[in-house]
Write an enzyme that holds these catalytic residues in place. Structure first.
Site, short mmCIF file in Angstrom:
data_model
loop_
_atom_site.label_atom_id
_atom_site.label_comp_id
_atom_site.label_asym_id
_atom_site.label_seq_id
_atom_site.Cartn_x
_atom_site.Cartn_y
_atom_site.Cartn_z
N ASP A 41 0.87 -1.19 0.00
CA ASP A 41 0.00 0.00 0.00
C ASP A 41 0.90 1.23 0.00
OD1 ASP A 41 -1.88 2.08 0.63
OD2 ASP A 41 -3.21 0.55 1.43
N ASP A 42 0.53 2.24 -0.79
CA ASP A 42 1.36 3.44 -0.85
C ASP A 42 1.11 4.38 0.32
OD1 ASP A 42 -1.22 3.86 -2.10
OD2 ASP A 42 -0.51 5.88 -2.58
N MET A 48 -5.46 1.07 -5.55
CA MET A 48 -5.13 2.44 -5.98
C MET A 48 -3.75 2.84 -5.48
SD MET A 48 -7.73 3.08 -7.74
CE MET A 48 -7.37 4.78 -8.11
N ILE A 107 22.47 -62.39 -19.92
CA ILE A 107 22.34 -62.74 -21.33
C ILE A 107 23.69 -63.26 -21.83
CG2 ILE A 107 21.77 -61.91 -23.65
CD1 ILE A 107 20.08 -59.71 -22.33
N ASN A 153 26.41 -56.62 -29.56
CA ASN A 153 26.80 -55.22 -29.75
C ASN A 153 27.89 -55.08 -30.81
OD1 ASN A 153 25.04 -53.94 -27.96
ND2 ASN A 153 26.38 -54.28 -26.21
N ASP A 184 20.16 -52.96 -27.60
CA ASP A 184 19.02 -52.42 -26.84
C ASP A 184 17.74 -53.18 -27.17
OD1 ASP A 184 20.68 -50.58 -25.68
OD2 ASP A 184 20.00 -48.87 -26.88
N GLU A 239 23.64 -56.18 -19.14
CA GLU A 239 22.81 -57.30 -19.57
C GLU A 239 22.43 -58.22 -18.42
OE1 GLU A 239 27.11 -58.65 -20.33
OE2 GLU A 239 25.97 -56.80 -20.22
#
Length: 454
Positions: free
Chosen positions: A9-10, A55, A328, A335, A344, A370
């Site tokens: 507020d002013d 205001m 795996i 690869n 992948d 893997e």
């Protein structure tokens, strides 16, 4: 609850009066005498509520509010605009630029504290979600940004037992929203997984107690976060404030102004969607934090936390826990000969078969590279070995197709099995025993299941 309140507020006496009132209720007060300064302090101090005078010279309250709501760093802070007169035009304009509520001078203390408490409660919930979201961004599991929702086309449930009033509410809301009318509150029942985004309740209903209904909705798990707008009679000030105490998010007095109702509705819907989007991102980040991105299986971190709990249960006399480490065979060859993209593809397909060969209670995880781990609660060595053999056969007999040309590869796997019994708490030792069994399987020719002897 306490909160940080920024008073703007002013007129210095107005600032000091509000500061004294709020400090008396144990709020922390930050003050500002201009719109420009208020924006800087909002960015610096992150207040829980901003009380903003309309205001002011230079940057008035409307423009200050608009800038605060357009900045993503301050958009989440509730703004209450303070006007010298209860002017309809000011309310509509303020709500249009994003204000969350209005207070008219001279400010009533009870109304002031009720509004601040209600909005600070919302800000507290939003802050917690924003902190989690920020943490997710730091570790890279949350990306993208929040879109600024307009708060339109929402399903709104209107509970009003006066047919004439209900029809008018529907007519107003139909302009922007998708309202549904309900005259008998007893038909509401449990909310369940409702798609309703806002509830509007008549606080002066004849056939039902509007505040009791609001408390009931707020008390249910599935509707706890559903925003509620109460409609009150002009002489029901105490009841309106009581509505905020029982969990109503906002209220509006009759006679209802069409534009004000639409503006308040948009504000509540925007707020709900903002919080829901934050929750969704936080939930997604938690899922990403424990999920392997390539396979969709749980990751090593999650596997270790679950295994610790199951071993602790076994140590207290609970059932044994079986652990399988699956590798795996000759994966490096895939690869080297076909490229990492083909590798992948193999890992993704392997993960799908892994997940489909185990029971719902078993936990399949990617251990790294893997290698995969399967945790099998309440499983003895014989059953674990049998299930592991079923997996090995499934991998050996099924074709793996990789690359754009769908090259067919023959893939096999080796499996090591270990059992955690009562008295064993070291999950790393259990994994090491399974890994030793896997090593035996690989050294003796691969494409085998080896269970470590007890």
């Amino acid at each position: 609850m306490t909160a940080r309140v920024l008073v703007v507020d002013d007129v210095e006496p107005n600032v000091r009066l509000l500061e004294a009132k709020l400090q008396h209720e144990y709020y922390t007060v930050i003050t500002s005498n201009s719109g420009e300064e208020a924006i800087l302090k909002a960015l610096r101090d992150n207040p829980d509520v901003i009380l903003l005078d309309v205001m002011m010279p230079g940057l008035d309250g409307f423009e200050t509010c608009r800038r605060l709501k357009e900045d993503s760093a301050t958009r989440h802070i509730p703004v209450v605009m303070v006007t010298a007169l209860d002017q309809r035009e000011d309310r509509i304009k303020g709500l249009a630029v994003g204000a969350d509520d209005f207070l008219s001078k001279p400010i009533d203390d009870v109304t002031l504290f009720a509004r601040v408490k209600s909005l600070a409660r919302f800000k507290s919930s939003a802050d917690e979600l924003r902190l989690r979201e920020a943490a997710g961004r730091r570790i890279g599991v949350i990306e993208g940004s929040l879109n600024r929702d307009l708060g339109l086309n929402a399903r709104i449930l209107v509970v009003e037992d006066d047919p004439r009033r209900a029809a008018r509410l529907k007519k107003i809301l139909d302009v922007e929203q998708r309202p549904m009318l309900m005259q008998d509150a007893n038909d509401l029942g449990p909310m369940g997984q409702s798609t309703v985004e806002l509830m509007i309740i008549s606080a002066s209903g004849v056939s039902f107690d509007g505040l009791r209904l609001a408390a009931h909705v707020r008390g249910q798990e599935n509707s706890r976060n559903l925003p509620i707008l109460a409609i009150c009679e002009p002489d029901e000030k105490v009841r309106a404030l009581r509505a905020l105490e029982v969990g109503v998010n906002d209220f509006i007095y009759r006679p209802i102004d069409d534009e004000e109702l639409l503006a308040r509705t948009r504000t509540l819907v925007r707020r709900k969607r903002h919080l829901e989007h934050l929750r969704l991102m936080v939930d997604s980040s938690m899922e990403l934090a424990v999920t392997d991105q390539l396979t969709g299986l749980h990751n090593r971190r999650y596997m270790e936390s679950q295994l610790k709990g199951l071993l602790a249960r076994a140590a207290r006399g609970g059932p044994p826990v079986a652990v399988l480490i699956v590798d795996i065979d000759f994966f490096k060859r895939v690869n080297d000969l076909f490229g990492h993209d083909a590798g992948d593809d193999v890992i993704r397909e392997f993960a799908l078969r892994l997940a489909s060969n185990f029971r719902p209670r078993d936990l399949a995880c990617r251990y790294g590279g893997e290698e995969f781990v399967v945790i099998m609660p309440d499983t003895n060595a014989a059953d674990a070995t049998m299930i592991a053999e079923r997996l090995r056969s499934s991998i050996e007999e099924g074709m793996f197709k990789v690359g754009a040309g769908r090259q067919v590869l023959d893939i096999t796997c080796s499996v090591g099995v270990a059992i955690g019994h009562a008295g064993e708490l070291d999950f790393e030792a259990l994994l090491k025993r399974a890994d030793e069994a896997l090593y035996v399987a690989k050294r003796s020719g691969r494409n085998k299941v080896v269970a470590q002897a007890a």
